[in-house]
Scaffold this motif. Structure first.
Motif, PDB file in Angstrom:
ATOM      1  N   ARG A  32      21.111 -12.589  18.515  1.00 60.16           N
ATOM      2  CA  ARG A  32      19.930 -13.335  18.075  1.00 60.16           C
ATOM      3  C   ARG A  32      18.674 -12.961  18.862  1.00 60.16           C
ATOM      4  NH1 ARG A  32      20.652 -17.190  14.493  1.00 60.16           N
ATOM      5  NH2 ARG A  32      22.663 -18.213  14.296  1.00 60.16           N
ATOM      6  N   HIS A  33      18.762 -11.976  19.755  1.00 59.83           N
ATOM      7  CA  HIS A  33      17.586 -11.641  20.570  1.00 59.83           C
ATOM      8  C   HIS A  33      16.326 -11.437  19.735  1.00 59.83           C
ATOM      9  CE1 HIS A  33      14.688  -9.395  22.902  1.00 59.83           C
ATOM     10  NE2 HIS A  33      14.697  -8.515  21.923  1.00 59.83           N
ATOM     11  N   ARG A  34      15.245 -11.955  20.232  1.00 57.07           N
ATOM     12  CA  ARG A  34      13.922 -11.557  19.730  1.00 57.07           C
ATOM     13  C   ARG A  34      12.939 -11.627  20.883  1.00 57.07           C
ATOM     14  NH1 ARG A  34       9.761 -15.238  18.934  1.00 57.07           N
ATOM     15  NH2 ARG A  34      10.351 -17.421  19.030  1.00 57.07           N
ATOM     16  N   THR A  35      11.954 -10.738  20.855  1.00 61.62           N
ATOM     17  CA  THR A  35      10.901 -10.758  21.857  1.00 61.62           C
ATOM     18  C   THR A  35       9.980 -11.942  21.600  1.00 61.62           C
ATOM     19  OG1 THR A  35      10.972  -8.400  22.332  1.00 61.62           O
ATOM     20  CG2 THR A  35       8.840  -9.476  22.569  1.00 61.62           C
ATOM     21  N   VAL A  36       9.540 -12.577  22.680  1.00 60.78           N
ATOM     22  CA  VAL A  36       8.615 -13.715  22.587  1.00 60.78           C
ATOM     23  C   VAL A  36       7.256 -13.295  23.135  1.00 60.78           C
ATOM     24  CG1 VAL A  36       8.137 -16.028  23.523  1.00 60.78           C
ATOM     25  CG2 VAL A  36      10.439 -15.461  22.681  1.00 60.78           C
ATOM     26  N   ARG A  37       6.205 -13.499  22.333  1.00 57.51           N
ATOM     27  CA  ARG A  37       4.846 -13.142  22.768  1.00 57.51           C
ATOM     28  C   ARG A  37       3.895 -14.327  22.699  1.00 57.51           C
ATOM     29  NH1 ARG A  37       6.556  -8.750  19.740  1.00 57.51           N
ATOM     30  NH2 ARG A  37       6.763  -6.779  20.883  1.00 57.51           N
ATOM     31  N   GLN A  38       4.455 -15.522  22.511  1.00 58.68           N
ATOM     32  CA  GLN A  38       3.637 -16.750  22.537  1.00 58.68           C
ATOM     33  C   GLN A  38       4.373 -17.771  23.369  1.00 58.68           C
ATOM     34  OE1 GLN A  38       1.956 -16.585  18.157  1.00 58.68           O
ATOM     35  NE2 GLN A  38       2.089 -18.717  18.788  1.00 58.68           N
ATOM     36  N   ALA A  90      -3.085 -10.922  25.052  1.00 57.70           N
ATOM     37  CA  ALA A  90      -3.410 -12.268  25.541  1.00 57.70           C
ATOM     38  C   ALA A  90      -2.212 -12.953  26.196  1.00 57.70           C
ATOM     39  CB  ALA A  90      -3.942 -13.115  24.394  1.00 57.70           C
ATOM     40  N   PHE A  91      -0.999 -12.653  25.716  1.00 61.91           N
ATOM     41  CA  PHE A  91       0.147 -13.394  26.249  1.00 61.91           C
ATOM     42  C   PHE A  91       0.448 -13.062  27.715  1.00 61.91           C
ATOM     43  CE2 PHE A  91       3.349 -10.091  26.241  1.00 61.91           C
ATOM     44  CZ  PHE A  91       2.926  -9.204  25.251  1.00 61.91           C
ATOM     45  N   LEU A  92      -0.170 -12.010  28.237  1.00 60.23           N
ATOM     46  CA  LEU A  92       0.038 -11.699  29.655  1.00 60.23           C
ATOM     47  C   LEU A  92      -0.528 -12.786  30.566  1.00 60.23           C
ATOM     48  CD1 LEU A  92       0.644  -8.707  28.579  1.00 60.23           C
ATOM     49  CD2 LEU A  92      -0.080  -8.049  30.849  1.00 60.23           C
ATOM     50  N   THR A 153      11.051 -13.888  26.590  1.00 59.35           N
ATOM     51  CA  THR A 153      10.570 -12.758  27.388  1.00 59.35           C
ATOM     52  C   THR A 153       9.954 -11.682  26.495  1.00 59.35           C
ATOM     53  OG1 THR A 153      12.755 -11.730  27.205  1.00 59.35           O
ATOM     54  CG2 THR A 153      12.335 -13.000  29.217  1.00 59.35           C
ATOM     55  N   CYS A 154       9.057 -10.907  27.088  1.00 58.02           N
ATOM     56  CA  CYS A 154       8.569  -9.691  26.436  1.00 58.02           C
ATOM     57  C   CYS A 154       8.445  -8.592  27.490  1.00 58.02           C
ATOM     58  CB  CYS A 154       7.204  -9.919  25.785  1.00 58.02           C
ATOM     59  SG  CYS A 154       6.560  -8.429  24.964  1.00 58.02           S
ATOM     60  N   TYR A 155       9.138  -7.501  27.272  1.00 61.80           N
ATOM     61  CA  TYR A 155       8.990  -6.329  28.144  1.00 61.80           C
ATOM     62  C   TYR A 155       7.564  -5.798  28.027  1.00 61.80           C
ATOM     63  CZ  TYR A 155      14.004  -5.669  29.097  1.00 61.80           C
ATOM     64  OH  TYR A 155      15.286  -5.803  29.550  1.00 61.80           O
ATOM     65  N   LEU A 156       7.071  -5.187  29.089  1.00 61.90           N
ATOM     66  CA  LEU A 156       5.695  -4.693  29.129  1.00 61.90           C
ATOM     67  C   LEU A 156       5.636  -3.263  29.646  1.00 61.90           C
ATOM     68  CD1 LEU A 156       4.261  -7.941  30.738  1.00 61.90           C
ATOM     69  CD2 LEU A 156       3.890  -7.189  28.366  1.00 61.90           C
ATOM     70  N   GLY A 157       5.945  -2.311  28.749  1.00 60.10           N
ATOM     71  CA  GLY A 157       5.774  -0.904  29.110  1.00 60.10           C
ATOM     72  C   GLY A 157       4.299  -0.598  29.336  1.00 60.10           C
ATOM     73  N   SER A 158       3.439  -1.431  28.737  1.00 55.43           N
ATOM     74  CA  SER A 158       1.988  -1.222  28.851  1.00 55.43           C
ATOM     75  C   SER A 158       1.522  -1.261  30.303  1.00 55.43           C
ATOM     76  CB  SER A 158       1.245  -2.286  28.048  1.00 55.43           C
ATOM     77  OG  SER A 158       1.592  -3.580  28.533  1.00 55.43           O
ATOM     78  N   LEU A 159       2.321  -1.827  31.186  1.00 51.01           N
ATOM     79  CA  LEU A 159       1.906  -1.873  32.595  1.00 51.01           C
ATOM     80  C   LEU A 159       2.083  -0.520  33.280  1.00 51.01           C
ATOM     81  CD1 LEU A 159       3.022  -5.466  33.653  1.00 51.01           C
ATOM     82  CD2 LEU A 159       0.829  -4.655  32.753  1.00 51.01           C
ATOM     83  N   ILE A 195      14.243 -12.259  13.992  1.00 48.74           N
ATOM     84  CA  ILE A 195      15.161 -11.224  14.459  1.00 48.74           C
ATOM     85  C   ILE A 195      14.790  -9.930  13.748  1.00 48.74           C
ATOM     86  CG2 ILE A 195      17.577 -10.508  14.422  1.00 48.74           C
ATOM     87  CD1 ILE A 195      18.291 -13.520  14.647  1.00 48.74           C
ATOM     88  N   LYS A 196      14.408  -8.924  14.524  1.00 45.80           N
ATOM     89  CA  LYS A 196      13.880  -7.688  13.925  1.00 45.80           C
ATOM     90  C   LYS A 196      15.024  -6.733  13.611  1.00 45.80           C
ATOM     91  CE  LYS A 196      10.000  -6.138  15.720  1.00 45.80           C
ATOM     92  NZ  LYS A 196       9.135  -5.448  16.706  1.00 45.80           N
ATOM     93  N   PRO A 197      15.130  -6.285  12.373  1.00 49.76           N
ATOM     94  CA  PRO A 197      16.237  -5.386  12.012  1.00 49.76           C
ATOM     95  C   PRO A 197      16.239  -4.103  12.849  1.00 49.76           C
ATOM     96  CG  PRO A 197      15.111  -6.151  10.036  1.00 49.76           C
ATOM     97  CD  PRO A 197      14.289  -6.597  11.208  1.00 49.76           C
ATOM     98  N   ARG A 198      17.423  -3.601  13.082  1.00 52.51           N
ATOM     99  CA  ARG A 198      17.620  -2.334  13.787  1.00 52.51           C
ATOM    100  C   ARG A 198      18.130  -1.270  12.816  1.00 52.51           C
ATOM    101  NH1 ARG A 198      14.975  -4.854  17.281  1.00 52.51           N
ATOM    102  NH2 ARG A 198      15.723  -5.170  19.399  1.00 52.51           N
ATOM    103  N   LEU A 199      18.117  -0.019  13.279  1.00 58.38           N
ATOM    104  CA  LEU A 199      18.660   1.090  12.492  1.00 58.38           C
ATOM    105  C   LEU A 199      20.084   0.764  12.034  1.00 58.38           C
ATOM    106  CD1 LEU A 199      17.492   4.021  14.783  1.00 58.38           C
ATOM    107  CD2 LEU A 199      16.918   3.824  12.345  1.00 58.38           C
TER     108      LEU A 199
END
Ligand SMILES: Cc1cc2nc3c(=O)[nH]c(=O)nc-3n(C[C@H](O)[C@H](O)[C@H](O)COP(=O)(O)O)c2cc1C
Length: 270
Positions: A32-38, A90-92, A153-159, A195-199
């Motif tokens: 059920r994982h999904r990234t959270v940005r809010q 903004a969520f940072l 959580t949201c991973y941040l490669g942008s950092l 939930i974002k579909p995968r390959l």
């Protein structure tokens, strides 16, 4: 919950595999994982962080070397600077905590120095990989534990956009480099993300030997993802997105000089 229902969400109804086994709660949580940005403005307690760091440190580690560190960032002004590095997401600043995952050979070098020994292997690609893999495994354990606690959580490669600034801001010693961040907090229930579909499994699951990618699998995925994004109106398909990440250096978003940046941090990756 049936595996079928979870697989349908993870792959889209037409690409979903089947398996007639009961899935325990831990597996359901992962599926059920999904990234959270809010995030809500509810703070994250020290006790929660203590439990999450313990989960992170429970991950396996290459030869038990534990070649990573985690920096907790709560200071509002510092989070604003991180938001600038992350090009304004903004969520940072909304997330109560940003965690930074560091590939860290500085600790080993310190230990070697105390013993009066050199730290020759720090400069090799293998060491960079070990630090990055250890850090990523720890981070993902933390992500799963956070989600079990009801957090997001949201991973941040942008950092990685500004490695020199980051090294200065966080006082990194030689041998330590920030790999990615993780925004952590309590999910805002109104966020329109699922939930974002995968390959399709067939595209990533190879039997015995590598099998070349098949166009039909990729097209099937592009359709599943387009269905997922349908309410949000996306300007491109996954195929177009994948191509845009590969066709020229703009796909690296300014991170094409990472090797030099790592070398300046004492991890030349020879
Ligand atoms: C290493 C890594 C770096 C990421 N960096 C960012 C980022 O900088 N900003 C962002 O909004 N999402 C980032 N993400 C989140 C991905 O976009 C997300 O995981 C992916 O789109 C799949 O969506 P899902 O996690 O909701 O299933 C990152 C994910 C990973 C694993």
């Amino acid at each position: 919950v049936s595996a079928a229902e979870l697989f349908a969400a993870r792959y889209g109804a037409t690409n979903a595999p089947t398996a007639t086994i009961e899935l325990p709660e831990a597996v359901e949580l992962i599926l059920r994982h999904r990234t959270v940005r809010q995030f809500t403005d509810q703070p994250v307690s020290d006790d929660h962080l203590t439990a999450l760091i313990a989960a992170a440190q429970s991950a396996p580690s290459s030869s038990n070397q534990q070649a990573y560190s985690i920096i907790e960032v709560r200071d509002e002004l510092r989070k604003e600077r991180l938001r600038d590095v992350g090009r304004g997401s903004a969520f940072l600043t909304e997330a109560p905590v940003i965690l930074l995952f560091v590939a860290d050979w500085a600790r080993h070098s310190q230990i070697a120095m105390w013993a009066g020994e050199p730290s020759v292997t720090q400069g090799y690609l293998e060491s960079t990989l070990v630090g990055a893999i250890d850090a990523a495994l720890a981070a993902q354990n933390l992500v799963t534990a956070a989600s079990a606690l009801g957090m997001g959580t949201c991973y941040l490669g942008s950092l990685r956009n500004e490695p020199d600034f980051m090294a200065e801001e966080f006082g990194l010693p030689d041998g330590a480099v920030i790999l990615f961040g993780l925004a952590l907090g309590w999910p805002d229930p109104t966020e329109p993300a699922g939930i974002k579909p995968r390959l399709p499994q067939k595209a990533v699951w190879h039997a015995e030997r590598y099998r070349a990618t098949e166009l039909e699998d990729i097209e099937a995925y592009s359709r599943a993802l387009a269905d997922y994004y349908a309410p949000q109106i996306r300007p491109h398909t996954w195929v177009e997105f994948a191509i845009s990440r590969m066709k020229d250096l703009t796909g690296l978003k300014g991170r094409e000089r990472m090797r030099e940046a790592f070398a300046r941090r004492g991890l030349p990756s020879n």
